[in-house]
Design a protein around this motif. Structure first.
Motif, short mmCIF file in Angstrom:
data_model
loop_
_atom_site.label_atom_id
_atom_site.label_comp_id
_atom_site.label_asym_id
_atom_site.label_seq_id
_atom_site.Cartn_x
_atom_site.Cartn_y
_atom_site.Cartn_z
N LYS A 67 0.81 -1.24 0.00
CA LYS A 67 0.00 0.00 0.00
C LYS A 67 0.84 1.29 0.00
N GLY A 68 2.01 1.23 -0.63
CA GLY A 68 2.83 2.42 -0.76
C GLY A 68 3.48 2.90 0.52
N LYS A 69 3.53 2.04 1.52
CA LYS A 69 4.11 2.42 2.82
C LYS A 69 5.61 2.63 2.69
N ILE A 70 6.11 3.64 3.36
CA ILE A 70 7.56 3.92 3.36
C ILE A 70 8.15 3.39 4.67
N TYR A 71 9.07 2.43 4.54
CA TYR A 71 9.67 1.80 5.73
C TYR A 71 11.01 2.44 6.07
N ASP A 72 11.31 2.47 7.38
CA ASP A 72 12.62 2.94 7.83
C ASP A 72 13.65 1.83 7.72
N ILE A 73 13.21 0.60 8.01
CA ILE A 73 14.09 -0.58 8.00
C ILE A 73 13.44 -1.67 7.16
N GLU A 74 14.25 -2.32 6.30
CA GLU A 74 13.79 -3.52 5.59
C GLU A 74 14.75 -4.65 5.95
N PHE A 75 14.17 -5.76 6.38
CA PHE A 75 14.92 -6.81 7.07
C PHE A 75 14.67 -8.15 6.37
#
Length: 384
Positions: A99-107
């Motif tokens: 849903k177009g979310k902007i993440y600070d961390i991708e793990f």
């Protein structure tokens, strides 16, 4: 403001990495992060254990298809093509499913999702990968130096053993890259293991105590070497050494190993229980824990055996010398069928030789605790 974190893993089936991730999530403070857990396949024994505050998303739903039956091929093909398309066009995944979310961390919680995370269209996110296996030795693919170098695209590389850490450090080109590599002990809830080991089991669920018995626990993959274990068991029986073997675990090789058990004519002395959410009473009842693996990263199951003060026989794979203090806490054998044979034969002919390990285990304290492991990972997340 809570950090937004996307964690990716294949599924929550009964594997070591999946169990470790579940333990980690269960022990995170509920109000600190906003976590989306994206599964390639919504399935697995650990699904019910994921905390309710973690938002679970998925690409496909249903059980893993491990056969090539004609009726299963269309569904299997669809899953493969769909995941491949989302990998080639990650913008679709990020806009439609996330849903177009902007993440600070991708793990990436397993190494197999390296490219999926590195190819994220969110260029501002910090990226972490968790390496659970010796990448030089895997069932499907042996990684070259060049392929391992691609992991340096991550901001942090979590490794679980000294051997894996050394491999990555030797490939680092500068100090900045070396600083990306962090060794983290897998979160392991020793109190839960001890508590669960005292759960009541009916007599037919635990190993009989009439003759020496060996237990092995793990996902039934070629990696775990259960075929070697059964062949050695048969050889020792033929030589007149009475004993039993119990294997707890499930996986795509389950039927193959069960068929091998019948082919070898050892159905009466080998029990294959399948997956158990509490194998610890069986651990406790066994005389010996045996690790017959061809390769590992850091076999957490050995820490479970150490927690329950078991006599251990383990093949000399990554992590074992580190965990067993170079052979002070258990018998380390050559990584071969012959090595497993010699180890089991020693247990059957010289059981008194294991007393020295029991003496060492009396005062042994784990080199980590659950809280420290979880806090170490949280510190990495917080500082990125």
């Amino acid at each position: 403001m809570k950090k937004k974190i996307l964690i990716r893993i294949g599924s929550l089936r009964h594997g070591g990495a999946e169990k470790v991730l579940t333990t980690f999530l269960k022990n995170l403070p509920e109000d600190k992060y906003e976590i989306d857990l994206l599964l390639n396949l919504y399935s697995g024994k650990y699904l019910p254990e994921i905390p309710k505050w973690v938002n679970i998303l998925y690409l496909n739903k249903g059980e893993m298809i491990t056969t090539n039956r004609i009726q299963d091929i269309p569904k299997k093909a669809f899953r493969v093509i769909y995941q491949k398309l989302l990998k080639i066009f990650p913008q679709i995944l990020y806009s439609k499913i996330l849903k177009g979310k902007i993440y600070d961390i991708e793990f990436a919680a397993i190494h197999g999702l390296r490219d999926d995370v590195l190819n994220s269209p969110i260029k501002s996110s910090k990226k972490i990968v968790w390496i659970h296996n010796d990448l030089r030795m895997t069932d499907f693919h042996h990684y070259t130096d060049e392929e391992i170098r691609r992991f340096f695209g991550f901001d942090k590389i979590l490794v679980i053993s000294e051997q894996i850490q050394n491999d990555f450090t030797n490939l680092a080109k500068n100090e900045e890259e070396r600083k990306r590599i962090v060794r983290i002990y897998n979160p392991l809830d020793t109190e839960e293991i001890l508590l669960k080991s005292n759960a009541h089991k009916s007599p037919n669920e635990v190993l009989e105590k009439k003759i020496p018995n060996f237990i092995s626990v793990g996902t039934v993959f070629p990696q775990k070497g259960f075929d070697r274990l059964l062949k050695v068991h048969k050889k020792l029986l033929d030589e007149g050494f009475g004993h039993q073997v119990k294997i707890i675990g499930d996986g795509y090789d389950f039927e193959k190993i069960r068929n091998l058990k019948s082919e070898l004519g050892i159905d009466k002395t080998v029990e294959m229980e399948g997956f158990s959410d509490n194998p610890y009473p069986n651990f406790k009842a066994a005389d010996y824990y045996i690790l017959s693996s061809r390769y590992e990263g850091f076999p957490t199951v050995l820490f479970e055996a150490l927690t329950l003060r078991k006599n251990i026989i383990a093949t000399d794979v990554s992590g074992v010398r580190e965990m067993l203090l170079d052979g002070k806490l258990g018998l380390i054998v050559e990584n071969s069928e012959e090595g497993i044979y010699q180890g089991m034969k020693k247990a059957l002919t010289e059981p008194e030789s294991f007393e020295k390990y029991q003496e060492e285990l009396k005062d042994y304290e784990m080199p980590f605790n659950l809280e420290n492991s979880v806090n170490s990972i949280m510190k990495i997340i917080d500082e990125l």
